[in-house]
Design a protein around this motif. Structure first.
Motif, PDB file in Angstrom:
ATOM      1  N   VAL A  17      -2.628  77.305  55.861  1.00  0.00           N
ATOM      2  CA  VAL A  17      -3.221  76.041  55.407  1.00  0.00           C
ATOM      3  C   VAL A  17      -2.526  74.900  56.141  1.00  0.00           C
ATOM      4  CG1 VAL A  17      -3.929  76.831  53.113  1.00  0.00           C
ATOM      5  CG2 VAL A  17      -1.614  75.956  53.451  1.00  0.00           C
ATOM      6  N   ALA A  18      -3.170  73.725  56.149  1.00  0.00           N
ATOM      7  CA  ALA A  18      -2.589  72.563  56.800  1.00  0.00           C
ATOM      8  C   ALA A  18      -1.704  71.818  55.813  1.00  0.00           C
ATOM      9  CB  ALA A  18      -3.697  71.649  57.303  1.00  0.00           C
ATOM     10  N   LEU A  19      -0.576  71.293  56.301  1.00  0.00           N
ATOM     11  CA  LEU A  19       0.327  70.542  55.430  1.00  0.00           C
ATOM     12  C   LEU A  19      -0.404  69.374  54.767  1.00  0.00           C
ATOM     13  CD1 LEU A  19       3.304  70.583  54.558  1.00  0.00           C
ATOM     14  CD2 LEU A  19       3.785  68.976  56.402  1.00  0.00           C
ATOM     15  N   ALA A  31       1.981  66.787  39.495  1.00  0.00           N
ATOM     16  CA  ALA A  31       1.069  66.049  40.383  1.00  0.00           C
ATOM     17  C   ALA A  31      -0.243  65.723  39.691  1.00  0.00           C
ATOM     18  CB  ALA A  31       0.810  66.864  41.651  1.00  0.00           C
ATOM     19  N   SER A  32      -0.619  66.572  38.729  1.00  0.00           N
ATOM     20  CA  SER A  32      -1.897  66.330  38.037  1.00  0.00           C
ATOM     21  C   SER A  32      -1.678  65.540  36.741  1.00  0.00           C
ATOM     22  CB  SER A  32      -2.593  67.658  37.750  1.00  0.00           C
ATOM     23  OG  SER A  32      -1.786  68.455  36.906  1.00  0.00           O
ATOM     24  N   GLY A  33      -0.481  65.017  36.558  1.00  0.00           N
ATOM     25  CA  GLY A  33      -0.195  64.192  35.370  1.00  0.00           C
ATOM     26  C   GLY A  33       0.125  64.993  34.140  1.00  0.00           C
ATOM     27  N   GLY A  58       6.442  64.471  55.168  1.00  0.00           N
ATOM     28  CA  GLY A  58       5.396  63.530  55.540  1.00  0.00           C
ATOM     29  C   GLY A  58       4.026  63.854  54.971  1.00  0.00           C
ATOM     30  N   GLY A  59       3.972  64.433  53.803  1.00  0.00           N
ATOM     31  CA  GLY A  59       2.669  64.736  53.212  1.00  0.00           C
ATOM     32  C   GLY A  59       2.737  64.875  51.705  1.00  0.00           C
ATOM     33  N   PRO A  60       3.109  66.067  51.242  1.00  0.00           N
ATOM     34  CA  PRO A  60       3.064  66.298  49.798  1.00  0.00           C
ATOM     35  C   PRO A  60       4.087  65.485  49.011  1.00  0.00           C
ATOM     36  CG  PRO A  60       3.866  68.244  50.992  1.00  0.00           C
ATOM     37  CD  PRO A  60       3.514  67.237  52.004  1.00  0.00           C
ATOM     38  N   LYS A  61       3.723  65.181  47.774  1.00  0.00           N
ATOM     39  CA  LYS A  61       4.664  64.579  46.827  1.00  0.00           C
ATOM     40  C   LYS A  61       5.627  65.691  46.404  1.00  0.00           C
ATOM     41  CE  LYS A  61       6.009  61.623  43.540  1.00  0.00           C
ATOM     42  NZ  LYS A  61       6.976  60.628  44.002  1.00  0.00           N
TER      43      LYS A  61
END
Ligand SMILES: [Zn+2]
Length: 268
Positions: free
Chosen positions: A17-19, A260-262, A63-66
């Motif tokens: 998968v892509a970052l 991430a989804s609260g 540089g991407g995911p939280k």
């Protein structure tokens, strides 16, 4: 940190998968730390690693995911509580018996954090009066000082606790005595956990527990049956981790997804 980032890239590559498609990542680390701000407060084993904003630094490097940070044993409890051996339980304790001894407590469906987020450090519950059994935390008589793999190996004078268990199995008296002492430390902890916290399950993970259940889970079960308060003892079972050696990593992924989804209110 470079190694962490490299391993994240390797995992993403292996999953093809892509970052850029990854929304969140979980980071499991030894405490004490602040899981809300993602800051490591201090480490026992890395000199100078103090007040390090690890989540933010790794997030910037990726540089991407939280990135969400939490203690390794808390992540393990999130994993076991969500899809593992503690699934469905509102009151459980996760205990790891490995190089060290650690844990996390879930009470009434909520992770117990304490005033400064160190609750659940069960390896440093004092169970012995012997001042000569020193612990790395500065105290003496901690469960970890007797029962951790590293401490068992050091007490016998070898590099690896598996040697101590092998020696005991072959009839070596000194190894047998050290292991009996470790069993008693875990037994006292188990009785204390049951009497103080009234958990439904005690999930035991870590490499020593995985390889030596007869010297870890079994003595805990016997001690609870023999001498814990009867009502909580009848409600408590001691069971092995369902997620094995990757428990904290699996928990970290689940924690990242929920935060991430609260969600994730039960462990935040
Ligand atoms: Zn200690």
């Amino acid at each position: 940190m470079a190694a962490l980032v490299a391993s994240a890239h390797a995992a993403v590559g292996a999953a093809k998968v892509a970052l850029a498609d990854i929304v969140a990542a979980g980071l499991s680390a030894p405490g004490p730390l602040d899981h809300v701000t993602g800051v490591i407060l201090i480490t026992q084993n890395i000199a100078g690693f103090r007040d390090v904003p690890l989540a933010a630094l790794v997030e910037r490097a990726l540089g991407g995911p939280k990135v969400f940070l939490d203690r390794d044993t808390v992540m393990a409890a999130i994993g076991e509580g969500t899809i593992g051996a503690a699934k469905g339980a509102r009151d459980f304790v996760y205990l790891t018996v490995s190089t060290g001894v650690g844990g996390a407590i879930v009470s009434g469906g909520k992770m117990v954090r304490g005033a400064t987020n160190t609750a659940g450090e069960l390896g440093h519950f004092p169970v012995g009066f012997d001042r000569d059994v020193r612990c790395r935390c500065g105290s003496f008589g901690c469960v970890e000082a007797y029962a951790a793999g590293r401490n068992l190996a050091e007490a016998y004078g070898v590099d690896d606790a598996t040697i101590v268990y092998a020696k005991a199995a072959a009839g070596d008296a000194r190894a047998t005595a050290l292991i009996a002492r470790a069993e008693l430390a875990l037994s006292n902890l188990a009785v204390g956990i049951v009497n103080a916290l009234n958990p439904e399950r005690i999930v035991v993970g870590g490499s020593v527990a995985e390889h030596e259940p007869a010297h870890t889970l079994e003595p805990m079960r016997r001690a609870i049956a023999e001498r814990a308060f009867k009502v909580p003892a009848a409600a408590a079972s001691v069971i092995p981790s369902a997620l094995g050696g990757d428990v904290s990593i699996i928990g970290a992924a689940l924690a990242a997804r929920d935060r991430a989804s609260g969600g994730g209110q039960w462990f935040l």
